[in-house]
Design an enzyme around this catalytic site. Structure first.
Site, PDB file in Angstrom:
ATOM      1  N   ARG A 189       0.827  -1.220  -0.082  1.00 12.93           N
ATOM      2  CA  ARG A 189      -0.019   0.009  -0.080  1.00 12.93           C
ATOM      3  C   ARG A 189       0.902   1.301  -0.120  1.00 12.93           C
ATOM      4  O   ARG A 189       0.395   2.309   0.702  1.00 12.93           O
ATOM      5  CB  ARG A 189      -0.973   0.172   1.264  1.00 12.93           C
ATOM      6  CG  ARG A 189      -1.984  -1.154   1.269  1.00 12.93           C
ATOM      7  CD  ARG A 189      -2.865  -1.185  -0.019  1.00 12.93           C
ATOM      8  NE  ARG A 189      -3.759  -0.049   0.022  1.00 12.93           N
ATOM      9  CZ  ARG A 189      -4.667   0.228  -0.838  1.00 12.93           C
ATOM     10  NH1 ARG A 189      -4.754  -0.660  -1.841  1.00 12.93           N
ATOM     11  NH2 ARG A 189      -5.385   1.296  -0.685  1.00 12.93           N
TER      12      ARG A 189
ATOM     13  N   ARG B 273      -2.395  14.949  -8.896  1.00 13.21           N
ATOM     14  CA  ARG B 273      -2.193  14.124  -9.954  1.00 13.21           C
ATOM     15  C   ARG B 273      -3.131  14.371 -11.151  1.00 13.21           C
ATOM     16  O   ARG B 273      -2.972  13.727 -12.099  1.00 13.21           O
ATOM     17  CB  ARG B 273      -2.366  12.736  -9.252  1.00 13.21           C
ATOM     18  CG  ARG B 273      -1.340  12.238  -8.376  1.00 13.21           C
ATOM     19  CD  ARG B 273      -1.415  10.952  -7.906  1.00 13.21           C
ATOM     20  NE  ARG B 273      -0.388  10.662  -6.693  1.00 13.21           N
ATOM     21  CZ  ARG B 273       0.115   9.627  -6.422  1.00 13.21           C
ATOM     22  NH1 ARG B 273      -0.284   8.536  -7.111  1.00 13.21           N
ATOM     23  NH2 ARG B 273       0.844   9.423  -5.400  1.00 13.21           N
TER      24      ARG B 273
ATOM     25  N   HIS C  53     -15.492  48.579 -28.774  1.00 21.34           N
ATOM     26  CA  HIS C  53     -17.055  47.877 -28.186  1.00 21.34           C
ATOM     27  C   HIS C  53     -17.670  47.260 -29.356  1.00 21.34           C
ATOM     28  O   HIS C  53     -18.921  47.101 -29.271  1.00 21.34           O
ATOM     29  CB  HIS C  53     -17.766  49.143 -27.980  1.00 21.34           C
ATOM     30  CG  HIS C  53     -16.938  50.361 -27.292  1.00 21.34           C
ATOM     31  ND1 HIS C  53     -16.701  50.480 -25.845  1.00 21.34           N
ATOM     32  CD2 HIS C  53     -16.394  51.560 -27.849  1.00 21.34           C
ATOM     33  CE1 HIS C  53     -16.103  51.286 -25.738  1.00 21.34           C
ATOM     34  NE2 HIS C  53     -15.737  52.145 -26.709  1.00 21.34           N
TER      35      HIS C  53
ATOM     36  N   SER D 231     -23.739  21.367 -39.875  1.00 23.24           N
ATOM     37  CA  SER D 231     -24.864  21.617 -39.149  1.00 23.24           C
ATOM     38  C   SER D 231     -25.894  20.168 -39.601  1.00 23.24           C
ATOM     39  O   SER D 231     -25.823  20.055 -40.747  1.00 23.24           O
ATOM     40  CB  SER D 231     -25.814  22.826 -39.023  1.00 23.24           C
ATOM     41  OG  SER D 231     -26.875  22.625 -38.524  1.00 23.24           O
TER      42      SER D 231
ATOM     43  N   ASP E 131       3.521   3.168  -2.975  1.00 25.10           N
ATOM     44  CA  ASP E 131       4.038   2.960  -4.476  1.00 25.10           C
ATOM     45  C   ASP E 131       5.484   3.290  -4.536  1.00 25.10           C
ATOM     46  O   ASP E 131       6.264   2.544  -5.012  1.00 25.10           O
ATOM     47  CB  ASP E 131       3.565   4.180  -5.407  1.00 25.10           C
ATOM     48  CG  ASP E 131       3.438   5.662  -4.703  1.00 25.10           C
ATOM     49  OD1 ASP E 131       3.779   5.897  -3.717  1.00 25.10           O
ATOM     50  OD2 ASP E 131       2.996   6.456  -5.364  1.00 25.10           O
TER      51      ASP E 131
ATOM     52  N   ARG F 190       3.927  19.950   5.542  1.00 24.60           N
ATOM     53  CA  ARG F 190       3.036  19.316   4.396  1.00 24.60           C
ATOM     54  C   ARG F 190       1.904  18.675   4.950  1.00 24.60           C
ATOM     55  O   ARG F 190       1.836  18.301   6.152  1.00 24.60           O
ATOM     56  CB  ARG F 190       3.954  18.632   3.535  1.00 24.60           C
ATOM     57  CG  ARG F 190       4.130  17.074   3.879  1.00 24.60           C
ATOM     58  CD  ARG F 190       3.432  16.104   3.489  1.00 24.60           C
ATOM     59  NE  ARG F 190       2.562  15.772   2.139  1.00 24.60           N
ATOM     60  CZ  ARG F 190       3.009  15.238   1.042  1.00 24.60           C
ATOM     61  NH1 ARG F 190       3.967  14.268   1.473  1.00 24.60           N
ATOM     62  NH2 ARG F 190       2.322  15.544  -0.146  1.00 24.60           N
TER      63      ARG F 190
END
Length: 468
Positions: free
Chosen positions: A56, A320, A130, A260, A58, A311
Site C-alpha cells: 500500500r 495528479r 466596443h 450542421s 507506491d 506538508r
C-alpha cells in the site's frame, strides 16, 4: 507510467552515486546494476503492481522492485531519503520537460500567424471598439495583436521553465537530519550531497529550504503562464468567431465537413468550399478548453494555500489530476491553434463591402479639409455634411438601405470643388495609418528574435491536423 518510475530509478541512481562519491560504502557493482536497469519492462511493472497491492505504498513497492534486478544495490536504494525525494524531484523534472515540449509548439503557432500577418499586412479592414465600427486597421495588423500576446506567453513559459529549481536531498521534514546522521554530523558533506544530486539531474540550483515537499506555490507559478496562455487563446478564437459571423475571416473547413445536421447551407458541396455560413467549431472547442485551462491555476493556488506546516497529503490526489490536465489541455490548444492558423480563410470582397458601408462617415473630416483647401468655410461645410450624414444614416438604420452619403455629396453643388477628389479621399489604404509598417517593424524587431531559438523546430514542424 514507465517514464515516471524510470525517472524514480534515475533519482535513486544519482543519490547512490553522490553518496558513494562522498564516502559512503556503496559498491561499484551496486552502481552498475542500477545503471543497467533504469528502464522498466512489462514484467517489472507487474512486480511493482503486486508489491504496491501488498505494501500500500507506491514508492516502497518500486524500491523493492528495483532491488530485484539490482540485488547488489538492494540495501542502499533510497538510502536516507523520504518518498518525496523521488516523487517531488520527479514532478519537477516532468514540469521542466512538459514546458520544454510546449515551447516549440507555441513558437510554431507564432510563426504561422506571423506568415498570415505578413500576407495581409496592408489589407484594410474595419476596426472595432466596443464591437462597433471604428477607424480602419489592416487584417495583418489585427493579427499582430494576437501574436504579441502569444509572444508574452512564450516569454512567460520560458521564464517559468528557467526558474524551476530542484527539491534536492532534504529528508523527511526538510531538515536533512537523516543525511547528517549518515555522514556522522558532517554538514559540509550533506550540503555537497544536495548540490551533487542537483547537478546530476541537470538543474541549476536546489530550493534552499523545503518542508517534506517542494512548495506547492511552484505548481501555481508553472500553471500561471499556462492559464495566461489560455486567456490568449480564448481572445484569439473569440475574435475569429466574431469575424466568422461577419463572414470576413473563417477557420479551416474540410470540403466534406458537415457544419450542421439541420442547416444544410452550413455544409459545403464536394466541389465548393465556400458556404454562406460555417460554424467555427475549432474556435469554439478552443474557447471551451481555454476556459478549463484558465481555472486550473486556481486549483493549484487553493492546494498551495492549505499545505499545513511541513506538508499535508491532501495535495497528492489533486495534483495528479490538475498538473497533467493543464499540460494536456495546453498541448491540444496549441494543436488546434496551429491548425487554425495554417488554414484561415480571408474574404477581401466581404471586408471591402463592409468598409464601403462605414467609410463615407469616416471620410467626412477629409472632405471638410479638402473644401477648406478650395477656399470653403470650415463651419459651413461641417454643417452641410452633418445634415447629409444624418440623412444617410437614416437610410441605413431606418430603411435598411445602403450608405448613400457619397452619392448625396456628389449631387450637392456645394461640394463640386472636391468631386474629382472623392475617390482619392475615400481610398481605404489612406485610412490605415502606419498599420502595414507596424506589422513590418513588429515582425523584424520582436517576432524574429523571439523565434530564433526555435527555428529548426519550426522548420521541421508538421502541419497540424484535427479530427473534427
Amino acid at each position: 507510467m514507465p517514464m515516471r518510475f524510470g525517472t524514480w530509478r534515475k533519482l535513486w541512481l544519482a543519490l547512490a552515486q553522490a553518496e558513494k562519491e562522498l564516502g559512503l560504502p556503496i559498491t561499484d557493482e551496486a552502481i552498475e546494476q542500477m545503471k543497467a536497469h533504469l528502464e522498466l519492462d512489462e514484467q517489472q511493472m507487474e512486480v511493482a503492481a503486486e508489491e504496491e497491492k501488498k505494501r500500500r505504498h507506491d514508492v516502497m513497492a518500486h524500491v523493492h522492485t528495483f532491488g530485484t534486478v539490482a540485488p547488489a544495490a538492494a540495501g542502499i536504494i533510497h538510502l536516507g531519503a523520504t518518498s518525496c525525494y523521488v516523487t517531488d524531484n520527479a514532478d519537477l523534472i516532468f514540469l521542466r520537460e512538459g514546458l520544454g515540449l510546449l515551447l516549440p509548439k507555441l513558437a510554431t503557432v507564432i510563426a504561422r500567424l506571423t506568415a498570415f500577418a505578413e500576407q495581409y499586412r496592408a489589407l484594410p479592414t474595419l476596426g472595432f471598439t466596443h464591437f462597433q465600427p471604428a477607424q480602419l486597421t489592416t487584417v495583418g495588423k489585427r493579427a499582430t495583436l494576437w501574436i504579441q500576446e502569444l509572444l508574452w506567453d512564450l516569454r512567460n513559459i520560458e521564464r517559468a521553465r528557467s526558474d524551476l529549481g530542484f527539491r534536492g536531498v532534504k529528508g523527511t521534514t526538510g531538515t536533512q537530519g537523516s543525511f547528517l546522521a549518515l555522514f556522522n554530523g558532517d554538514h559540509t558533506k550533506v550540503e555537497a550531497l544536495d548540490a551533487r544530486v542537483t547537478q546530476l539531474l541537470g538543474f541549476p540550483y536546489a530550493y534552499p529550504v523545503t518542508g517534506q515537499t517542494y512548495s506547492r506555490k511552484i505548481d501555481a507559478d508553472v500553471l500561471g503562464p499556462l492559464a495566461s496562455f489560455g486567456a490568449t487563446v480564448h481572445k484569439i478564437c473569440t475574435d475569429i468567431r466574431l469575424l466568422a459571423n461577419l463572414k470576413e475571416i473563417e477557420e479551416p473547413f474540410e470540403k466534406d465537413q458537415i457544419g450542421s445536421s439541420a442547416m444544410a447551407y452550413k455544409t459545403p458541396t464536394l466541389n465548393l468550399t465556400l458556404t454562406s455560413q460555417r460554424n467555427p467549431m475549432r474556435c469554439e472547442r478552443a474557447c471551451s478548453l481555454a476556459r478549463h485551462l484558465m481555472i486550473l491555476q486556481q486549483n493549484s493556488l487553493m492546494t498551495s494555500s492549505v499545505q499545513w506546516l511541513e506538508r499535508t497529503l491532501d495535495d497528492s490526489a489533486n495534483r495528479r489530476v490538475t498538473l497533467p490536465e493543464a499540460f494536456l489541455t495546453a498541448d491540444i490548444l496549441l494543436t488546434i491553434l496551429q491548425n487554425i492558423s495554417e488554414g484561415m480563410v480571408v474574404y477581401p470582397k466581404v471586408i471591402a463591402r463592409r468598409i464601403s458601408q462605414e467609410l463615407p462617415f469616416m471620410a467626412t473630416e477629409n472632405i471638410i479639409m479638402a473644401i477648406v483647401k478650395h477656399g470653403g468655410d470650415r463651419q459651413e461645410c461641417h454643417e452641410k455634411i452633418r445634415v447629409l450624414s444624418h440623412q444617410a444614416g437614416a437610410v441605413v438604420k431606418e430603411e435598411g438601405g445602403e450608405n448613400d452619403l457619397i452619392e448625396r455629396v456628389r449631387s450637392d453643388p456645394y461640394f463640386e470643388p472636391v468631386w474629382a477628389e472623392l475617390d482619392t479621399l475615400l481610398d481605404p489604404t489612406t485610412f490605415v495609418g502606419r498599420a502595414p509598417e507596424q506589422v513590418d517593424s513588429f515582425v523584424q524587431e520582436w517576432v524574429r528574435p523571439a523565434l530564433k531559438p526555435y527555428e529548426e523546430g519550426i522548420k521541421n514542424a508538421k502541419q497540424a491536423t484535427l479530427n473534427v
